[in-house]
Design an enzyme around this catalytic site. Structure first.
Site: not given
Ligand code: RIB
Length: 297
Positions: A40-43, A216-217, A244-247, A280
């Site tokens: 989540k952090g890296a995303n 809410l997606g 990763a959409a939330g990120d 994607r």
């Molecule tokens: O939010 C998606 C992420 O959650 C993924 O990339 C996975 O690594 C988890 O951390």
């Protein structure tokens, strides 16, 4: 100094594609699998960098191929990784993801070196964190680390409480914008997940935060600020993978806050960034550039 600093997790994701998600105890046959750098952090860091922001990442990997692969991806995005430290005794975090035909996912994270980040690592990055216009936080690293980082930042603190855990007293008071999904909000407020905007607003009002934005997606987000709730729709897209959409949404928010946007305007842009991401597959592979979000309309 970086405009946006992300304190959080770095993982290597392995994703299996399935027709439908398995029930407990059930085996389903997948239709293929792939690996991607994530966490989540890296995303959030990569998403913010692709929107054109200067970004610094504070995190921890193992001394292994996965850690080197993630550091290389972040470096290629011009993200400052001076505070991504390497743990010789723990593996890089791994995520095991299953994505169904509608793009919905289930994720298990084995956090590895993400859990060995300490307050000492935050102190080492104190100058960078203090100077950030926006500090982006999630909860795949120890919560005392998150708490300490929040206390150092004089800019806007955005907390994405994922996965939801018990928060230490005083942390939420340091948060300017909380970005939970419905389930995380329910956990934080010890209640049932709500769907009705009034119920969600009541849950947000239980928390000591000036602004709450509930994702809410495909339905977008609800923004609660200054006693008002505003629904922000998401663009309609063909979803293949929600990973990763939330990120990406959080990174979009941070980007807009740096640009001086109010919470509702910021959430509208964030919803566009999140929607572009679900079209994607993968984590880092799915994160859009600013030009791609703008072109998607
Ligand atoms: O939010 C998606 C992420 O959650 C993924 O990339 C996975 O690594 C988890 O951390």
């Amino acid at each position: 100094m970086a405009e946006i600093v992300v304190v959080g997790s770095l993982n290597l994701d392995t994703t299996a594609r399935v027709g439908r998600l398995p029930a407990p105890g059930e085996t389903v046959l997948g239709t293929g699998h792939s690996t991607d750098t994530g966490g989540k952090g890296a995303n959030q860091a990569v998403a913010a960098a692709r929107l054109g922001r200067s970004v610094a990442m504070v995190g921890r990997t193992g001394a292994d191929d996965a850690g080197a692969r993630i550091a290389a991806v972040l470096g290629a995005e011009a993200i400052n990784v001076a505070n991504v430290t390497v743990d010789d005794g723990a593996p890089t975090g791994m995520a095991f993801i299953t994505v169904d035909a509608e793009g919905e996912n289930m994720i298990v994270v084995s956090p590895g070196a993400n859990t060995t980040m300490t307050v000492k690592h935050i102190e080492r990055a104190a100058e960078v964190i203090a100077a950030a216009r926006v500090l982006l936080l999630q909860l795949e690293v120890p919560v005392d680390v998150v708490h300490h980082a929040a206390g150092l930042c004089s800019g806007t603190v955005i907390l994405n409480p994922a996965p939801a855990v018990d928060l230490p007293a005083g942390l939420l008071e340091m948060v300017d914008i909380l970005v939970p999904n419905r389930t995380e909000l329910a956990t934080l407020t010890a209640s049932e997940p709500a769907t009705d905007p009034e119920q969600i607003s009541r849950q947000l009002d239980l928390l000591p935060i000036p602004t709450g934005i509930v994702t809410l997606g495909a339905k977008g987000a609800l923004v609660r600020t200054a006693g008002e709730t505003t629904a922000v729709p998401a663009p309609v897209v063909e979803a293949v993978d929600a990973t990763a959409a939330g990120d990406a949404f959080c990174a979009g928010l941070a980007d807009a806050v740096v640009a001086g946007a109010d919470p509702i305007t910021a959430a509208r842009w964030a919803a566009r960034v999140g929607a572009a991401t679900v079209t994607r597959r993968g984590a880092h592979a799915s994160l859009p550039t600013r030009a791609e979000v703008e072109a998607a309309g």
